[in-house]
Design an enzyme around this catalytic site. Structure first.
Site, short mmCIF file in Angstrom:
data_model
loop_
_atom_site.label_atom_id
_atom_site.label_comp_id
_atom_site.label_asym_id
_atom_site.label_seq_id
_atom_site.Cartn_x
_atom_site.Cartn_y
_atom_site.Cartn_z
N ASN A 8 0.87 -1.17 0.00
CA ASN A 8 0.00 0.00 0.00
C ASN A 8 0.91 1.23 0.00
O ASN A 8 1.48 1.58 1.03
CB ASN A 8 -0.89 -0.02 1.25
N TRP A 9 1.02 1.83 -1.16
CA TRP A 9 1.95 2.96 -1.29
C TRP A 9 1.36 4.26 -0.74
O TRP A 9 2.02 5.29 -0.73
CB TRP A 9 2.37 3.15 -2.76
N LYS A 10 0.11 4.21 -0.33
CA LYS A 10 -0.57 5.39 0.23
C LYS A 10 -0.38 6.60 -0.69
O LYS A 10 -0.28 6.42 -1.91
CB LYS A 10 -0.11 5.63 1.67
N HIS A 94 -9.64 1.23 4.94
CA HIS A 94 -8.36 1.43 5.62
C HIS A 94 -8.56 2.37 6.81
O HIS A 94 -9.35 3.32 6.73
CB HIS A 94 -7.31 2.00 4.65
N GLU A 166 -5.12 -4.75 10.84
CA GLU A 166 -4.08 -3.74 11.04
C GLU A 166 -4.39 -3.00 12.35
O GLU A 166 -5.21 -2.06 12.34
CB GLU A 166 -4.08 -2.73 9.88
N SER A 218 3.51 -1.88 10.41
CA SER A 218 4.99 -1.87 10.54
C SER A 218 5.65 -3.19 10.16
O SER A 218 6.65 -3.57 10.76
CB SER A 218 5.40 -1.47 11.95
N GLY A 239 2.92 -0.97 4.35
CA GLY A 239 2.98 0.45 3.97
C GLY A 239 4.41 0.88 3.74
O GLY A 239 4.99 0.65 2.68
N GLY A 240 5.02 1.49 4.77
CA GLY A 240 6.35 2.10 4.65
C GLY A 240 7.40 1.23 3.96
O GLY A 240 8.08 1.68 3.03
P1 13P Z 1 3.05 0.54 7.73
O1 13P Z 1 3.57 -0.74 7.14
O2 13P Z 1 3.81 1.75 7.26
O3 13P Z 1 2.92 0.46 9.20
O4 13P Z 1 1.58 0.75 7.14
C1 13P Z 1 0.65 -0.25 7.35
C2 13P Z 1 -0.55 0.08 6.55
O5 13P Z 1 -1.30 0.97 6.92
C3 13P Z 1 -0.75 -0.66 5.31
O6 13P Z 1 -2.03 -0.49 4.83
#
Ligand code: 13P
Length: 255
Positions: A8-10, A94, A166, A218, A239-240
């Site tokens: 998820n590149w947000k 989300h 999550e 994370s 995410g990150g």
């Molecule tokens: P992180 O991996 O940066 O904690 O993000 C998790 C997330 O929200 C994926 O949708």
């Protein structure tokens, strides 16, 4: 069922940056991956990423979708549009949309319905806040999100669902402010609880064959090894660490 690892590149990359990252990631991933790998760029980058992943095993997903088929909904994107661009998955509910953009269980329920109806697999996100965890109401929160999000939905044998657990307090952006770690054993208990709630809704064969429960919060190239050992965890929502081709390709190999 194959495990699924979702990036998820947000709202972190422009279309050109997304194209560069997916090309780099494609090289690192190689062809020998048994797991399903899904990339969810922002809407404006879907086309260019779709172009770059042609002839690869990487699958495209969107970060959101409207619950309406078409019409006067300024700023929304329809199922038809994301399908036309090649999406097979859509992230729905989300926590960042629930918390910052007022997305409700009812909206999420409608989004899951339209996704299933139109052949897109929803990645249905659930999770509790730190306060709910500390007050001991996590189970109630998850139960409510599942009950309301999946209300009146009968998962049919040709349909699939991904449920992404999550915990909001474990997502990197939140964790940076209030650091708390999720122990894999703790996550396993929650997974059993989620699984049981799904079994209460649908026949066991449907839950076992058509639903994958995955973990997000994370996840990185190190902790994914421990989480990856837990049998009930069918994949990750990242995410990150998915913004780094080396880290993300390592995560896909750790489960
Ligand atoms: P992180 O991996 O940066 O904690 O993000 C998790 C997330 O929200 C994926 O949708």
């Amino acid at each position: 069922m194959r495990k699924i690892i979702i990036a998820n590149w947000k709202m972190n990359l422009t279309p050109n940056q997304s194209a560069d990252l997916v090309v780099e990631f494609k090289k690192k991933l190689g062809k020998e991956n048994n797991n399903e790998v899904v990339i969810c760029p922002s809407f404006t980058a879907l086309s260019i990423v779709a172009e770059k992943i042609k002839k690869s095993n990487i699958i495209l997903g969107s970060q959101n979708v409207s619950w309406m088929a078409k019409g006067a909904f300024t700023g929304e994107e329809s199922i038809s549009s994301i399908k036309e661009l090649g999406c097979k998955y859509a992230i729905v509910g989300h926590s960042e949309r629930r918390q910052n953009l007022g997305e409700t269980d009812e909206m999420i329920n409608k989004k899951i319905s339209i996704c299933l109806e139109k052949g897109i697999t929803p990645i249905f996100c659930i999770g509790e806040t730190l306060q709910e965890k500390q007050e001991g109401t996590s189970d109630h929160k998850l139960y409510t999100q599942i009950k309301e999000g999946l209300k009146k939905i009968d998962l049919l044998p040709h349909e699939n669902l991904v449920v992404a657990y999550e915990p909001i307090w474990a997502i990197s952006a939140v964790r940076a402010v209030t650091p708390h770690d999720v122990e894999p054993e703790e996550a396993e208990k929650v997974f059993k609880f989620i699984y049981q709630n799904l079994v209460d809704l649908w026949p066991l064969t449907i839950v076992n064959n058509n639903v994958r429960i995955i973990y997000g919060g994370s996840v990185d190239e190190n902790n994914s090894k421990d989480f990856g050992q837990i049998e009930m965890i069918n994949g990750f929502l990242v995410g990150g660490a998915s913004l780094d081709a080396d880290k993300f390709s390592q995560i896909t190999k750790n489960i």
